[in-house]
Design a protein around this motif. Structure first.
Motif, PDB file in Angstrom:
ATOM      1  N   UNK A  19       0.829  -1.207   0.000  1.00 34.17           N
ATOM      2  CA  UNK A  19       0.000   0.000   0.000  1.00 34.17           C
ATOM      3  C   UNK A  19       0.864   1.258   0.000  1.00 34.17           C
ATOM      4  N   UNK A  20       1.938   1.242   0.760  1.00 34.92           N
ATOM      5  CA  UNK A  20       2.837   2.392   0.815  1.00 34.92           C
ATOM      6  C   UNK A  20       3.516   2.623  -0.531  1.00 34.92           C
ATOM      7  N   UNK A  21       4.029   1.559  -1.138  1.00 36.72           N
ATOM      8  CA  UNK A  21       4.693   1.699  -2.433  1.00 36.72           C
ATOM      9  C   UNK A  21       3.717   2.172  -3.507  1.00 36.72           C
ATOM     10  N   UNK A  22       2.510   1.660  -3.475  1.00 30.00           N
ATOM     11  CA  UNK A  22       1.520   2.086  -4.466  1.00 30.00           C
ATOM     12  C   UNK A  22       1.082   3.525  -4.226  1.00 30.00           C
ATOM     13  N   UNK A  23       1.033   3.951  -2.979  1.00 27.21           N
ATOM     14  CA  UNK A  23       0.735   5.346  -2.690  1.00 27.21           C
ATOM     15  C   UNK A  23       1.844   6.240  -3.227  1.00 27.21           C
ATOM     16  N   UNK A  24       3.103   5.826  -3.035  1.00 26.22           N
ATOM     17  CA  UNK A  24       4.213   6.585  -3.594  1.00 26.22           C
ATOM     18  C   UNK A  24       4.133   6.633  -5.120  1.00 26.22           C
ATOM     19  N   UNK A  25       3.685   5.551  -5.725  1.00 29.25           N
ATOM     20  CA  UNK A  25       3.589   5.500  -7.182  1.00 29.25           C
ATOM     21  C   UNK A  25       2.542   6.475  -7.715  1.00 29.25           C
ATOM     22  N   UNK A  26       1.545   6.787  -6.915  1.00 28.88           N
ATOM     23  CA  UNK A  26       0.524   7.726  -7.375  1.00 28.88           C
ATOM     24  C   UNK A  26       1.008   9.177  -7.306  1.00 28.88           C
ATOM     25  N   UNK A  27       2.109   9.421  -6.620  1.00 27.34           N
ATOM     26  CA  UNK A  27       2.585  10.790  -6.456  1.00 27.34           C
ATOM     27  C   UNK A  27       3.416  11.279  -7.637  1.00 27.34           C
ATOM     28  N   UNK A  28       4.108  10.378  -8.323  1.00 24.67           N
ATOM     29  CA  UNK A  28       5.006  10.794  -9.394  1.00 24.67           C
ATOM     30  C   UNK A  28       4.993   9.755 -10.513  1.00 24.67           C
ATOM     31  N   UNK A  29       4.955  10.180 -11.774  1.00 24.72           N
ATOM     32  CA  UNK A  29       4.895   9.212 -12.884  1.00 24.72           C
ATOM     33  C   UNK A  29       6.129   8.303 -12.967  1.00 24.72           C
ATOM     34  N   UNK A  30       7.300   8.803 -12.634  1.00 22.73           N
ATOM     35  CA  UNK A  30       8.503   7.969 -12.673  1.00 22.73           C
ATOM     36  C   UNK A  30       8.433   6.884 -11.609  1.00 22.73           C
ATOM     37  N   UNK A  31       7.918   7.236 -10.458  1.00 25.37           N
ATOM     38  CA  UNK A  31       7.750   6.236  -9.404  1.00 25.37           C
ATOM     39  C   UNK A  31       6.748   5.173  -9.821  1.00 25.37           C
ATOM     40  N   UNK A  32       5.738   5.567 -10.579  1.00 27.04           N
ATOM     41  CA  UNK A  32       4.754   4.607 -11.068  1.00 27.04           C
ATOM     42  C   UNK A  32       5.406   3.570 -11.980  1.00 27.04           C
ATOM     43  N   UNK A  33       6.290   4.017 -12.865  1.00 28.83           N
ATOM     44  CA  UNK A  33       6.990   3.079 -13.742  1.00 28.83           C
ATOM     45  C   UNK A  33       7.904   2.154 -12.941  1.00 28.83           C
ATOM     46  N   UNK A  34       8.571   2.694 -11.934  1.00 29.18           N
ATOM     47  CA  UNK A  34       9.449   1.888 -11.095  1.00 29.18           C
ATOM     48  C   UNK A  34       8.656   0.839 -10.321  1.00 29.18           C
ATOM     49  N   UNK A  35       7.547   1.241  -9.736  1.00 27.13           N
ATOM     50  CA  UNK A  35       6.722   0.313  -8.954  1.00 27.13           C
ATOM     51  C   UNK A  35       6.128  -0.760  -9.854  1.00 27.13           C
ATOM     52  N   UNK A  36       5.735  -0.403 -11.075  1.00 24.54           N
ATOM     53  CA  UNK A  36       5.240  -1.410 -12.013  1.00 24.54           C
ATOM     54  C   UNK A  36       6.322  -2.450 -12.312  1.00 24.54           C
ATOM     55  N   UNK A  37       7.563  -2.002 -12.485  1.00 17.28           N
ATOM     56  CA  UNK A  37       8.667  -2.928 -12.740  1.00 17.28           C
ATOM     57  C   UNK A  37       8.922  -3.822 -11.526  1.00 17.28           C
TER      58      UNK A  37
END
Length: 89
Positions: A19-37
């Motif tokens: 949940x924390x990582x996915x919340x971070x992914x919603x804050x920045x598009x680059x983080x979203x790509x990293x979390x998807x990987x």
């Protein structure tokens, strides 16, 4: 009772971290790509865990039910975290 508590703690830890990582992914598009990987890598490891379960159970000398409970609990915990991305999008 101790094994059940440890399995429950593993589930809660994975759900909170996911949940924390996915919340971070919603804050920045680059983080979203990293979390998807990271989730793609985790999915590959999870699938290998199911495919190689007999070898891993023998290697680590753990109980079959406890091993499968951790695999199922981790999948549910990650699904809860992915729900954060869906709800925040």
């Amino acid at each position: 009772m101790t094994k059940a508590t440890a399995t429950l703690n593993t589930f809660v830890m994975i759900a909170v971290a996911s949940s924390f990582f996915c919340w971070l992914a919603t804050l920045h598009p680059t983080a979203l790509h990293f979390i998807r990987a990271v989730y793609a890598l985790l999915f590959c490891l999870w699938a290998l865990g199911w495919i190689l379960d007999d070898a891993l159970i023998a290697r680590f000398k753990i109980d079959v039910l406890q091993y499968r409970a951790v695999l199922i609990g981790s999948a549910v915990g990650i699904a809860i975290g992915l729900g954060v991305i869906i709800c925040r999008s």
